[in-house]
Design a protein around this motif. Structure first.
Motif, PDB file in Angstrom:
ATOM      1  N   THR A 307       0.808  -1.225   0.000  1.00 16.23           N
ATOM      2  CA  THR A 307       0.000   0.000   0.000  1.00 16.23           C
ATOM      3  C   THR A 307       0.839   1.272   0.000  1.00 16.23           C
ATOM      4  O   THR A 307       0.280   2.377  -0.013  1.00 16.23           O
ATOM      5  N   GLU A 310       0.413   4.084  -3.104  1.00 17.03           N
ATOM      6  CA  GLU A 310      -0.800   4.910  -3.119  1.00 17.03           C
ATOM      7  C   GLU A 310      -0.937   5.767  -1.862  1.00 17.03           C
ATOM      8  O   GLU A 310      -1.801   6.641  -1.791  1.00 17.03           O
ATOM      9  N   SER A 421      -7.139   6.163  -4.870  1.00 17.13           N
ATOM     10  CA  SER A 421      -6.864   4.978  -4.064  1.00 17.13           C
ATOM     11  C   SER A 421      -8.058   4.554  -3.218  1.00 17.13           C
ATOM     12  O   SER A 421      -8.484   5.278  -2.315  1.00 17.13           O
ATOM     13  N   THR A 422      -8.565   3.363  -3.471  1.00 19.41           N
ATOM     14  CA  THR A 422      -9.620   2.793  -2.631  1.00 19.41           C
ATOM     15  C   THR A 422      -9.090   2.506  -1.234  1.00 19.41           C
ATOM     16  O   THR A 422      -9.781   2.728  -0.232  1.00 19.41           O
ATOM     17  N   LYS A 425      -8.818   5.736   0.797  1.00 20.03           N
ATOM     18  CA  LYS A 425     -10.145   6.224   1.157  1.00 20.03           C
ATOM     19  C   LYS A 425     -10.665   5.476   2.382  1.00 20.03           C
ATOM     20  O   LYS A 425     -11.278   6.061   3.274  1.00 20.03           O
ATOM     21  N   GLU A 426     -10.393   4.171   2.435  1.00 19.65           N
ATOM     22  CA  GLU A 426     -10.814   3.393   3.604  1.00 19.65           C
ATOM     23  C   GLU A 426      -9.939   3.723   4.808  1.00 19.65           C
ATOM     24  O   GLU A 426     -10.422   3.814   5.946  1.00 19.65           O
ATOM     25  N   GLU A 430     -13.890   8.437   4.153  1.00 16.55           N
ATOM     26  CA  GLU A 430     -14.229   9.118   2.898  1.00 16.55           C
ATOM     27  C   GLU A 430     -14.095  10.632   2.988  1.00 16.55           C
ATOM     28  O   GLU A 430     -13.543  11.278   2.091  1.00 16.55           O
ATOM     29  N   HIS A 433     -10.403  11.690   3.427  1.00 12.80           N
ATOM     30  CA  HIS A 433      -9.722  11.463   2.154  1.00 12.80           C
ATOM     31  C   HIS A 433     -10.048  12.579   1.169  1.00 12.80           C
ATOM     32  O   HIS A 433      -9.148  13.124   0.509  1.00 12.80           O
TER      33      HIS A 433
END
Length: 463
Positions: A307, A310, A421-422, A425-426, A430, A433
């Motif tokens: 990770t 990102e 990036s999912t 965001k997690e 949300e 982010h």
């Protein structure tokens, strides 16, 4: 006024006890930290403190939607989309402390922002970190950690070429332009300043520990005591930065927390040491046989590696941050891991296996520790959930290592990677982010439209 239910858990009793113990304190800094980690808030008088503990203090929602210059970033959705309405800030339990060395005596307290119904205002970086701490707790794991603080002490004025000048010793005015890494004698000339910093830290309940002369003229490092509460570790870092800045100023010097203030020397990092404990307080990163790494620490490192690309905007949030990453500079340039090796991004330090931890090295000192810790914990959770293999350990020179993980190579690429990036965001939530990436995009646009001295130096008489 009767006390409202404080969503932060603060109590009037804490404020009353503090006022009784500190009759000399006349005013308080009440501080929220925005997405850049900048403390924003107000200075209140002594008689106002109890009202804040009884009912909080209204603050505009836009306070969390500001860029590095304190300008509104409309794309955060926190300005006119919300009519710049008020939310309510509440004190954080345990953060009410005296500010030693101030005249007249002052104190400070950290605040966190909540919606008027008491729910979390999730563009507050503290809430992003708390979400990850709570998620780990639901899995029976409890993060512990500490940050390292690297910084420069500079003269208040630059030289004739606009370059920063390392600070003269406060003891006798002696100037030192040598690197002198790990020189103990080099520290002596700054001891009056550092003694004040240590006293301020003690008064604030911070265990500031080892002092080091770092790898550039005027560069220093202060380490912090390892905390079983990661939120407290982040609070310690924020408060220590403020103490260093304040006492440097009182001694006629400038404390610089830019990641790379001098192109000829190493930059300043904010290494994050982190481990996980189970409900019994056992370090789950600890191996059964020394050197035979547990699956837990391997998978944690695997998640952090996977990770990292990102997430780099969190670790290197500013234009200047990216000047720090250079080969052989003690700043990592790829998502490598290794043991007792300072050329990698994720280091398992040597030492007692009971203190086994990961040293996360990418973040610069200009990063927001709440967001750094939230992102690191999320990366660890990702690795544990998916049992990610970190690949082979890097031995020797990590700058020569080749990895298959794509990393952004500049600020613009990092903004693009973070925005899409999912995972991030997690990790941040949300709203946090959206706020963070919008602020970074606005700052990038500001930098790109600014005509700098570099432009004139390169092009004025040549094109």
């Amino acid at each position: 006024m009767t006390q409202a239910n404080s969503p932060s858990g603060s109590t009037v009793a804490e404020a009353e006890a503090f006022l009784a113990a500190h009759p000399e304190i006349e005013a308080f800094d009440i501080i929220l930290h925005d997405s850049n980690g900048i403390g924003r808030g107000k200075i209140i008088r002594r008689h106002e403190l109890l009202s804040i503990y009884k009912g909080g203090r209204h603050m505009p929602i836009s306070i969390l939607g500001l860029d590095i210059c304190g300008e509104d970033v409309h794309e955060t959705g926190l300005i006119w989309d919300e009519g710049d309405g008020d939310r309510r800030a509440w004190p954080i339990p345990g953060t009410l402390v005296p500010l030693a060395g101030t005249t007249p005596p002052r104190g400070e307290v950290f605040m966190s922002l909540y919606n008027l119904d008491g729910s979390q205002m999730t563009s507050d970086p503290r809430h992003a970190l708390q979400r990850q701490v709570d998620a780990l707790a639901s899995e029976g794991l409890f993060p512990a950690g500490a940050f390292e603080l690297e910084f420069f002490l500079l003269e208040n004025e630059r030289d004739a070429n606009g370059k920063m000048i390392p600070a003269r010793d406060v003891l006798d005015g002696r100037r030192n332009s040598k690197t002198d890494v790990y020189s103990v004698d080099q520290l002596h000339g700054m001891l009056p300043l550092f003694n004040d910093i240590y006293e301020g830290a003690k008064a604030a309940g911070i265990k500031a520990e080892t002092l080091i002369s770092e790898f550039a003229p005027g560069q220093y490092e202060l380490t912090l005591h390892y905390r079983e509460n990661v939120m407290q570790a982040a609070d310690d870092l924020m408060r220590l930065k403020r103490l260093v800045r304040m006492h440097a100023r009182l001694h006629g010097r400038t404390a610089c927390f830019m990641a790379k203030p001098n192109e000829d020397y190493a930059g300043s990092g904010m290494h994050f040491h982190v481990s996980l404990q189970d409900a019994k307080g056992t370090n789950v990163f600890m191996e059964a046989v020394e050197g035979q790494w547990s699956d837990t620490i391997r998978h944690a490192i695997g998640g952090l590696r996977q990770t990292m690309g990102e997430s780099m905007l969190v670790f290197a949030p500013h234009a200047n941050s990216w000047r720090r990453f250079a080969s052989q500079s003690y700043a990592p340039v790829s998502p490598t891991w290794g043991v007792n090796n300072r050329s990698v991004a994720l280091r398992i330090p040597a030492g007692d296996i009971r203190a086994r931890r990961v040293e996360h090295r990418p973040a610069g000192v200009d990063a927001n520790p709440y967001l750094v810790a939230a992102t690191v914990l999320a990366g660890i959770r990702h690795g544990l959930k998916h049992r990610i293999d970190p690949g082979p350990e890097v031995t020797g020179n990590g700058y020569d290592a080749v990895t298959d993980i794509v990393m952004p190579d500049d600020w613009r690429s990092a903004i693009k990677a973070a925005t899409g990036s999912t995972f991030l965001k997690e990790a941040l939530g949300e709203e946090m982010h959206r706020t963070f990436t919008a602020v970074k995009a606005a700052e990038y646009a500001r930098v790109m439209r600014t005509v700098s001295e570099v432009d004139f130096d390169l092009y004025l008489h040549t094109v």
